[in-house]
Scaffold this active site. Sequence first.
Site, PDB file in Angstrom:
ATOM      1  N   GLY A   1       0.820  -1.214   0.000  1.00  0.00           N
ATOM      2  CA  GLY A   1       0.000   0.000   0.000  1.00  0.00           C
ATOM      3  C   GLY A   1       0.849   1.257   0.000  1.00  0.00           C
TER       4      GLY A   1
ATOM      5  N   ARG B   1      -5.151   2.221   9.485  1.00  0.00           N
ATOM      6  CA  ARG B   1      -5.904   2.045  10.721  1.00  0.00           C
ATOM      7  C   ARG B   1      -5.096   2.538  11.925  1.00  0.00           C
ATOM      8  NH1 ARG B   1      -7.156  -2.760  13.413  1.00  0.00           N
ATOM      9  NH2 ARG B   1      -5.825  -3.746  11.888  1.00  0.00           N
TER      10      ARG B   1
ATOM     11  N   VAL C   1      -5.767  -3.505   2.029  1.00  0.00           N
ATOM     12  CA  VAL C   1      -5.706  -4.231   3.299  1.00  0.00           C
ATOM     13  C   VAL C   1      -5.556  -5.718   3.009  1.00  0.00           C
ATOM     14  CG1 VAL C   1      -7.055  -2.467   4.486  1.00  0.00           C
ATOM     15  CG2 VAL C   1      -8.217  -4.459   3.532  1.00  0.00           C
TER      16      VAL C   1
ATOM     17  N   GLY D   1       4.136  -7.891  -8.585  1.00  0.00           N
ATOM     18  CA  GLY D   1       5.468  -7.306  -8.724  1.00  0.00           C
ATOM     19  C   GLY D   1       6.150  -7.123  -7.393  1.00  0.00           C
TER      20      GLY D   1
ATOM     21  N   LYS E   1      -5.195 -12.580 -11.968  1.00  0.00           N
ATOM     22  CA  LYS E   1      -4.078 -12.504 -11.006  1.00  0.00           C
ATOM     23  C   LYS E   1      -3.879 -13.855 -10.319  1.00  0.00           C
ATOM     24  CE  LYS E   1      -0.721 -10.986  -8.467  1.00  0.00           C
ATOM     25  NZ  LYS E   1      -0.623 -11.535  -7.185  1.00  0.00           N
TER      26      LYS E   1
ATOM     27  N   GLU F   1       3.050 -18.846 -11.561  1.00  0.00           N
ATOM     28  CA  GLU F   1       4.260 -18.509 -10.769  1.00  0.00           C
ATOM     29  C   GLU F   1       4.704 -19.738  -9.952  1.00  0.00           C
ATOM     30  OE1 GLU F   1       3.904 -14.780  -8.385  1.00  0.00           O
ATOM     31  OE2 GLU F   1       4.395 -16.015  -6.659  1.00  0.00           O
TER      32      GLU F   1
ATOM     33  N   LYS G   1       0.784 -18.877   0.591  1.00  0.00           N
ATOM     34  CA  LYS G   1      -0.293 -18.077   1.155  1.00  0.00           C
ATOM     35  C   LYS G   1      -1.647 -18.477   0.573  1.00  0.00           C
ATOM     36  CE  LYS G   1       1.633 -13.842   0.941  1.00  0.00           C
ATOM     37  NZ  LYS G   1       3.095 -14.004   0.739  1.00  0.00           N
TER      38      LYS G   1
ATOM     39  N   ARG H   1       4.888 -28.437  -2.730  1.00  0.00           N
ATOM     40  CA  ARG H   1       5.085 -27.607  -1.540  1.00  0.00           C
ATOM     41  C   ARG H   1       4.484 -28.300  -0.319  1.00  0.00           C
ATOM     42  NH1 ARG H   1       4.299 -21.128  -2.712  1.00  0.00           N
ATOM     43  NH2 ARG H   1       5.271 -21.065  -4.769  1.00  0.00           N
TER      44      ARG H   1
ATOM     45  N   ARG I   1     -16.651 -48.071 -16.196  1.00  0.00           N
ATOM     46  CA  ARG I   1     -17.763 -47.383 -15.526  1.00  0.00           C
ATOM     47  C   ARG I   1     -19.090 -48.022 -15.940  1.00  0.00           C
ATOM     48  NH1 ARG I   1     -18.753 -42.559 -17.161  1.00  0.00           N
ATOM     49  NH2 ARG I   1     -19.702 -41.809 -15.227  1.00  0.00           N
TER      50      ARG I   1
HETATM   51  C1  6PG Z   1       3.072 -11.148  -7.018  1.00  0.00           C
HETATM   52  C2  6PG Z   1       3.220 -12.307  -6.085  1.00  0.00           C
HETATM   53  C3  6PG Z   1       2.597 -11.975  -4.761  1.00  0.00           C
HETATM   54  C4  6PG Z   1       3.046 -12.868  -3.624  1.00  0.00           C
HETATM   55  C5  6PG Z   1       2.673 -14.305  -3.825  1.00  0.00           C
HETATM   56  C6  6PG Z   1       3.435 -15.248  -2.929  1.00  0.00           C
HETATM   57  O1  6PG Z   1       2.460 -11.378  -8.055  1.00  0.00           O
HETATM   58  O2  6PG Z   1       3.568 -10.075  -6.736  1.00  0.00           O
HETATM   59  O3  6PG Z   1       2.586 -13.400  -6.616  1.00  0.00           O
HETATM   60  O4  6PG Z   1       1.227 -11.957  -4.944  1.00  0.00           O
HETATM   61  O5  6PG Z   1       4.379 -12.714  -3.406  1.00  0.00           O
HETATM   62  O6  6PG Z   1       1.322 -14.384  -3.545  1.00  0.00           O
HETATM   63  O7  6PG Z   1       2.647 -16.354  -2.846  1.00  0.00           O
HETATM   64  P1  6PG Z   1       2.898 -17.582  -1.910  1.00  0.00           P
HETATM   65  O8  6PG Z   1       3.193 -17.054  -0.532  1.00  0.00           O
HETATM   66  O9  6PG Z   1       1.596 -18.297  -1.949  1.00  0.00           O
HETATM   67  O10 6PG Z   1       4.037 -18.314  -2.494  1.00  0.00           O
END
Ligand code: 6PG
Length: 473
Positions: free
Chosen positions: A14, A33, A74, A129, A182, A189, A260, A287, A443
């Site tokens: 932000g 906040r 947020v 980014g 996204k 990614e 995440k 992972r 099946r």
């Molecule tokens: C981005 C990244 C960003 C974040 C990832 C990490 O595009 O700038 O993708 O959104 O660094 O979400 O994701 P993980 O913690 O799930 O690996």
Amino acid sequence: RTAQIGVTGLATMGSNLARNLARRGYPVAVHNRTQAKTRELLDQHGDEGVFVEAATLAELVAVLERPRKIIVMVKAGAGTDAVLDELAGLLEPGDILLDGGNAHFADTRRREAAMREKGLHFVGTGISGGEEGALLGPSIMPGGSAEAYEQVGPILESIAAVVDGEPCCVRLGPDGAGHFVKMVHNGIEYADMQFIAETYDLLRRAAGREPAEIAEVFRTWNDGDLESYLIEITAEVLAHVDPATGKPFVDVVADRAEQKGTGRWTVREGLELGEPVAGIAEAVFARALSGHVEQRAAAANLPGPSASPKLGDDFVDDLREALYGAKLAAYAQGFSMITEAGREYGWDIDLGATARIWRGGCIIRARFLNRITDAYRADPDLVNLLVDEYFTEQIGRAQEAWRRVVATAAAAGVPVPGLASGLAYYDSLRAERLPAALVQGLRDYFGAHTYQRIDRPGGFHTRWGQGRDEVEA
Ligand code: 6PG
């Protein structure tokens, strides 16, 4: 004092976005906040442009020009709803709320509808980014009404990354389209990183190279078709030496990959849509497996291959081809998923434009995205990326080496779930007949689930228990 745009939520993303806006000459109102964060931003960077400090959301709303434009940064989840509800109570019809967090696209659809009821615009916007991108130029993936984009689009385009004179920002479609794209970006990614990690593992364990040497390999690869941010930073991370121990950094980091959740979302949604996003799924599973410390410890003595395979002279070149092939397969899966979601949710996402805005600013930025743009420009209805002439030629050239790599990995006992699954996807796509026919037969045998025939229309069932004659279902 008035401001042209507001930002609430001044954690790293932000505050860097707010600074990016201020540096481009937009007077920007800032709110957090806990106000200490706002003060911190002003103390450290107040001289970068015009910032207007707002102590409360009401103050933020009061200092903005109309229609008001507020970027909400947020943490995704329940926090977002609380902030949005409070803001909605303060805003007036025509005002625009932009959610720049990693929101789930279904939440964005719900929020957009709720805001629309109140006469407010809601622009669910993917921003990629990381910290640096937010400050210097991210890739921006907005969804929402065309009317809202007319107001905020020019601002977003002016703070986005620029490649070949074009901003990495385009309106992708209504409601959740931006956050969906996204999400898929993040899924890709995950896949990209998994393929890179597997390639590293083979260089390390099958070819016996040291991290510093492997860094060099990636550095060379960054000059060709693989040229991309992730390959570039792979070389950096592998070359890094831990200052505390003098060991390669990669050897002192715990080998449990966290997440995440956006990769998991992509896979879950892929399952819902019936889209085979196998490369992304393998990356998420890899992972997950890495985190199963107890099971891994218990399994550490399970037998592996008795001899190591002999590596061909061109093993390193083969690896590059395998990495590239798997990458193409994962992008094909991701773009197919976006197409299917467009059908399901009534979006009309321009895939060429999607690839175009991923060329700069975002984590998966890469040279070859130009080629994806070209492919969809030449044929907007391309059914699969891999059947585009250029990509057919590319993956066709890579596939023999890719097979050798997967075979070698299996023989060496080095897991390559991503590289192997990409190859299976490729071979499944091109197969004239798939064994799905046998699955249908089974099946029908155990559950009378019926099947279709290749030679005449309709549904059929074989009476397996009674003479095996075929009846129309
Ligand atoms: C981005 C990244 C960003 C974040 C990832 C990490 O595009 O700038 O993708 O959104 O660094 O979400 O994701 P993980 O913690 O799930 O690996």
